[in-house]
Design an enzyme around this catalytic site. Sequence first.
Site, PDB file in Angstrom:
ATOM      1  N   SER A 141       0.853  -1.188   0.000  1.00  0.00           N
ATOM      2  CA  SER A 141       0.000   0.000   0.000  1.00  0.00           C
ATOM      3  C   SER A 141       0.886   1.234   0.000  1.00  0.00           C
ATOM      4  O   SER A 141       1.926   1.258   0.667  1.00  0.00           O
ATOM      5  CB  SER A 141      -0.902   0.023   1.237  1.00  0.00           C
ATOM      6  OG  SER A 141      -1.528   1.285   1.401  1.00  0.00           O
ATOM      7  N   TYR A 155      -4.473  -0.331  10.045  1.00  0.00           N
ATOM      8  CA  TYR A 155      -4.293  -0.869   8.700  1.00  0.00           C
ATOM      9  C   TYR A 155      -2.922  -0.500   8.149  1.00  0.00           C
ATOM     10  O   TYR A 155      -2.204  -1.338   7.599  1.00  0.00           O
ATOM     11  CB  TYR A 155      -5.397  -0.359   7.781  1.00  0.00           C
ATOM     12  CG  TYR A 155      -5.215  -0.732   6.329  1.00  0.00           C
ATOM     13  CD1 TYR A 155      -5.382  -2.051   5.910  1.00  0.00           C
ATOM     14  CD2 TYR A 155      -4.887   0.235   5.378  1.00  0.00           C
ATOM     15  CE1 TYR A 155      -5.222  -2.404   4.575  1.00  0.00           C
ATOM     16  CE2 TYR A 155      -4.727  -0.112   4.043  1.00  0.00           C
ATOM     17  CZ  TYR A 155      -4.893  -1.432   3.648  1.00  0.00           C
ATOM     18  OH  TYR A 155      -4.726  -1.774   2.326  1.00  0.00           O
TER      19      TYR A 155
END
Length: 295
Positions: A141, A155
């Site tokens: 990410s 996250y």
Amino acid sequence: MIIVVTGASSGIGALSARALARSGHTVYAGMRATGGRNAPQVEAAVAFAREHGVDLRPVELDVSSQDSADAAVERIVAEQGRLDVVVHNAGHMVLGPAEAFTPEQLAQLYDTNAIGTQRVNRAALPHLRAQRDGLLVWVSSSSVRGGTPPYLAPYFAAKAAMDSLAVSYAAEVARFGIDTTIVVPGAFTSGTQHFPNSGHPADEAVAAAYEERYAGLVDHVAEKLADITPAGADVVTVAEELARVVDLPKGKRPFRVHIDPSDDGGWLVAEVGDRIRSEFLRRIDLGDLLTPAAG
């Protein structure tokens, strides 16, 4: 090539499995609860394979279970005689103030996003090492090194842990002839189920205390992320780039590739970090670990 994709019931995982199958590979779309809540996704994958004349096969694979990971890989190798590519895509996102998540929630998030890759590696790598060939693709990410809006801390931390594992694994499997690419998507606010299916903190009292000072923050972040993302940005581009990288020759694949229409700056930080990694390995006479051995 024979490929397994984890977390392939929806979003980037499903799109990547389909893109890889359309490139001519035999692809196993790993998903959990294939006989339960993901039964419609199994049917959709089978229908896609039939409609497009490709080899896309759903397989039960729950990254939170070592037995499940072992069984999935054993089935693939039994049916195909080998396994060439592992795509670590399975993940889960949560939204809310970091303090309001219990330690158990954080542990579960790390389990899905990071520890799950370890289970799959322990199932798959013995086969890849024996072949002296293979490829690990890690779906990271941009938040690992780029823009980090609030309320996504658990996250971001879990994805950063996975990314760090990917970097270390790359050097450790290189002498076995195993290649590594880290695919880094940016924030796509549509086309995946990340935001709609995101988890929320268990401690509602703490969450309510933050809401007094940060009222509407979740909606604000989602709206602003959408605002800075160019019109027409489609998450399918991540799947297409992933498939393109897989098709490149061994040793010619990029170590890291970014697909981030909103340009949160993660590519710049990663570029520096990866350069320092390369320079350091060369300084300690381990430069050969930067590329996979010929076999």
